[in-house]
Design an enzyme around this catalytic site. Sequence first.
Site, PDB file in Angstrom:
ATOM      1  N   LYS A   1     -41.304  26.013  -6.980  1.00 51.16           N
ATOM      2  CA  LYS A   1     -40.967  27.136  -6.109  1.00 51.16           C
ATOM      3  C   LYS A   1     -40.559  26.608  -4.737  1.00 51.16           C
ATOM      4  CE  LYS A   1     -43.279  31.452  -4.598  1.00 51.16           C
ATOM      5  NZ  LYS A   1     -44.560  32.203  -4.666  1.00 51.16           N
TER       6      LYS A   1
ATOM      7  N   SER B   1     -44.104  36.986  -6.285  1.00 49.91           N
ATOM      8  CA  SER B   1     -43.002  36.349  -5.603  1.00 49.91           C
ATOM      9  C   SER B   1     -42.450  35.115  -6.315  1.00 49.91           C
ATOM     10  CB  SER B   1     -43.442  35.951  -4.193  1.00 49.91           C
ATOM     11  OG  SER B   1     -44.430  34.948  -4.229  1.00 49.91           O
TER      12      SER B   1
ATOM     13  N   SER C   1     -48.812  36.461  -7.214  1.00 51.90           N
ATOM     14  CA  SER C   1     -47.438  35.953  -7.280  1.00 51.90           C
ATOM     15  C   SER C   1     -47.157  34.939  -8.377  1.00 51.90           C
ATOM     16  CB  SER C   1     -47.047  35.345  -5.933  1.00 51.90           C
ATOM     17  OG  SER C   1     -46.742  36.360  -5.014  1.00 51.90           O
TER      18      SER C   1
END
Lengths: 97, 488
Positions: free
Chosen positions: B79, B154, B178
């Site tokens: 990420k 997210s 997330s």
Amino acid sequence: MSLDKKDFLHLCRLSRLEPDASAQEEMAQQCSRILAYMDKLAEVDTTDVEPLYSPVIHECAFRDDVAERRRERSAILADAPQTDGAFFIVPRIVEGK
Amino acid sequence: MELFELSLCEVRDLLRKGEVSAEAVTRSCLNRINATEPSVKALLGRRDEAALKQARAMDAARPADFSDKPLWGVPVTVKDVLTVKGMPTTAASKILEGFVPPYDAHVVEKLEQAGAIILGKNNMDEFAMGSTTEHSAYAATTNPWDVERVPGGSSGGSAASVAACQCFASLGSDTGGSIRQPASLCGCVGIKPTYGRVSRYGLLAYASSFDQVGPMTRTVEDAAAMLQVIAGHDRRDSTCSPVAVPDYNAAMTAQADLKGLKLGLPREFFGHEGLDAGVAAACQKAVDAARELGAEIVEVSLPHTEYSIASYYILAAAEASSNLARYDGVRYGHRTAAPKNLEDMYTSSRTEGFGPEVQRRILLGSYVLSAGYYDAYYRKAAQVRRLIRQDYLDALRQCDMLVAPVSPVPAWKIGEMGGDPLQMYFMDIFTLSLNLAGLPGLSVPVGMSGSLPVGIQLMGRAFDEGRLFLAGDKLTRVLGTHNQRAPM
């Protein structure tokens, strides 16, 4: 809780943010609605409850405070918007002549 | 079967035996990225040539012993909230456009030491604030099961990459769900470890008392292998635990069934009015499967659940307003053109650089921390946090782990949530409280609601990730969701 325009602008100033005049009203309303929802917490009896700011359950590990050079100055300055090769450069801080 | 369709552990074993080369595996993933990326948009940065070069060099110097190279030759992604030395790292924000960190995050160092090959950086909601990945300043990632729908967030880019077989694993971060929520919406596996299990060094901070890094994969076994590599003490994060890391694979395979395990169903979750019927049915099927595997099922209560959204969003916003104060246009990231003075440089740089959701949370954080409101909001929310954690500790005394839905609904259409941030916050009802408590949670795919995947979360005692893997592995194997891939 509802935010009036003066409160909202104060909040923007504290946060060093300046949303467009056109976006301000909507954002202030959204913040007001969110804060109004937060008021729900008043229903909970928290008498004598200690606040919990961190969920760390284990003992935090401390290390010796020893100075070390992890990175070179040039590597740090490489990401800066403006430098003179040795320091970060920002607009004049003390205003005047 | 194509190489990219294998699980991480399967491809790792082939690599070790020399039956495939690291270059062939890397090429397979890069070809898959080329084929899927135009519609999925899961990546913000790629390093195709560097990855191939790395793979060739590894093939030319195969180790004789793989014991300290558990991920040798395995392509992964991370990420974009984690620093990778020399690769742009933006947290999907304009304020970090052009930022190239001079250091690796602790977890990235661990992946590299283990022999993994990093292919790229995954898209996400800006600064990990959001549940759809629509709040990226660069692109909206789509769900590989239906590209008109969100992948969750997210860590939506990570989940989409894994579900689309662009890589064998990705690292995400979980502050309020997330990792678990996008894993659920994309039909893959994701674990939020116990707070302190994994170092946060090099993770761009959102809410420091909640943030944890964790793996996202297509099998539970793969998640266990990844966590084995990244977990453990790091002196650069004082909240990172010195508790020894157990052998997760041994814990996962300690028994062939779930006999002797007691699973608790929180009634506030299963009885939630917003729970989609398809999600409820898939979760019920998973509970039935657990019972057939020998687990005892009991009902438990988490009585303060309805206050978790308010408590979380106050505390996380407060921490965000403090953490994001560092973005001032001085040392790195975006600086406004021709500022009038220093203060204008701060204000204009931040206003131009942060998106609306990030600005909202900073403003809310400033509010709840400001004089006159601190006690009524910030302190009160922290008191409620203690009550929520106590609920979990009480429930986990009556059972070994909790079982609950992850998201009240399956993946929704892009743009469907519109402009009401509160509506989006309500979607986090089943995931936030675990972060308030600091406990571990594993999201595993258990079935479908229509044509969309559904996940369930297993939530455990502190540092009991091994038993979550045990239960998750057994469940996904009997439910047929082990190494599930999006049909694209």
